[in-house]
Scaffold this active site. Structure first.
Site, mmCIF file in Angstrom:
data_model
loop_
_atom_site.group_PDB
_atom_site.id
_atom_site.type_symbol
_atom_site.label_atom_id
_atom_site.label_comp_id
_atom_site.label_asym_id
_atom_site.label_seq_id
_atom_site.Cartn_x
_atom_site.Cartn_y
_atom_site.Cartn_z
ATOM 1 N N TYR A 1 -2.898 -1.710 9.522
ATOM 2 C CA TYR A 1 -2.834 -2.118 8.120
ATOM 3 C C TYR A 1 -1.469 -1.797 7.510
ATOM 4 C CZ TYR A 1 -4.123 -2.212 3.143
ATOM 5 O OH TYR A 1 -4.175 -2.467 1.787
ATOM 6 N N SER B 1 0.840 -1.198 0.000
ATOM 7 C CA SER B 1 0.000 0.000 0.000
ATOM 8 C C SER B 1 0.869 1.239 0.000
ATOM 9 C CB SER B 1 -0.901 0.000 1.245
ATOM 10 O OG SER B 1 -1.547 1.240 1.401
#
Length: 253
Positions: free
Chosen positions: A158, A145
């Protein structure tokens, strides 16, 4: 229907970036065995889309956080490969994932463990399980990400797991180099999907903010990612290895 020569395994291929990847591979003549978690109808829709492009796809149910299911999943892959008349698969895309958010003072141990099982433990042990079936000279892509480069409060769980994925990619590339298997990380920026309850897709304020801090002036779309992954897996990119490639339109630069 084309004969099967090249096969990809794509986890989380029934929606969002995974679906875009499966469909982009199909346009290049690559057959896919992709996984879905619970929405069989969505998975069947992807299979139909791939068939209309003249390629093949099979959807298999898998919870990528449940490592106990991996041996049976490998057997199912072998069954499909045998039906297609090929000895192994060529590409593995560890795409499946879910949103995990929480401020530092709010994170629970259970939530962090869940993020670890889905984003780190799952891809690591699935790759391990499938090593005997991936062909020498194949490709592996792990999904990270943009949040490992830029920080937004609330995304610590995350982003931390995706940071681990990036390190894992380096070690996989080093260890699998003797088999000529290239391993790379693709790190998408903010994309309009149902991820995190459609936060970017369905919230105009969020979308406007992201567009304003992105050099290309808009938020990302699934088809900004899937075709890029298909290209990275191709022979044209055979010398790209152990890299983190961010695909964000220049977000937060």
């Amino acid at each position: 229907m084309r004969a099967v020569n090249t096969v990809a395994i794509v986890t989380g291929g029934s929606r969002g970036l995974g679906r875009s990847t499966v469909e982009a591979l199909a346009r290049r003549g690559v057959a896919s065995i992709f996984t879905y978690h619970s929405n069989k109808s969505a998975a069947d829709d992807v299979v139909g889309s791939v068939a209309r492009s003249g390629a093949r796809a099979v959807a298999l149910q898998l919870d990528t956080s449940d490592t106990r299911a991996f041996p049976a999943f490998a057997q199912e892959i072998q069954r499909v490969l045998t039906e297609w008349g090929v000895e192994g698969f060529n590409y593995l895309v560890n795409m499946a994932g879910t949103s995990h958010s929480g401020l530092l003072g709010e994170i629970t141990e259970d939530a962090l463990d869940d993020a670890y099982r889905i984003h780190v433990k799952g891809p690591l042990f699935l790759t391990q399980t499938l090593l005997s079936q991936i062909t020498d000279g194949g490709r592996i892509i792990n999904i990270s990400s943009g949040l490992t480069r830029f920080a937004y409060p609330g995304w610590l769980p995350y982003a931390s797991m995706k940071g681990a994925v990036e390190v894992m990619t380096h070690y996989m590339a080093k260890e699998l180099g003797s088999r000529r298997i290239a391993v790379n990380t693709v790190a998408p920026g903010a994309i309009q999907t149902d991820f995190s309850d459609g936060m970017v897709r369905d919230n105009p304020e969020v979308a406007h903010h992201i567009a304003g801090i992105t050099a290309l002036g808009r938020v990302g779309l699934p088809d900004d990612i899937g075709p890029m992954i298909a290209s990275l897996l191709s022979e044209e990119n055979r010398w790209v290895n152990a890299q983190r490639i961010e695909v964000s339109g220049g977000q937060a630069i």
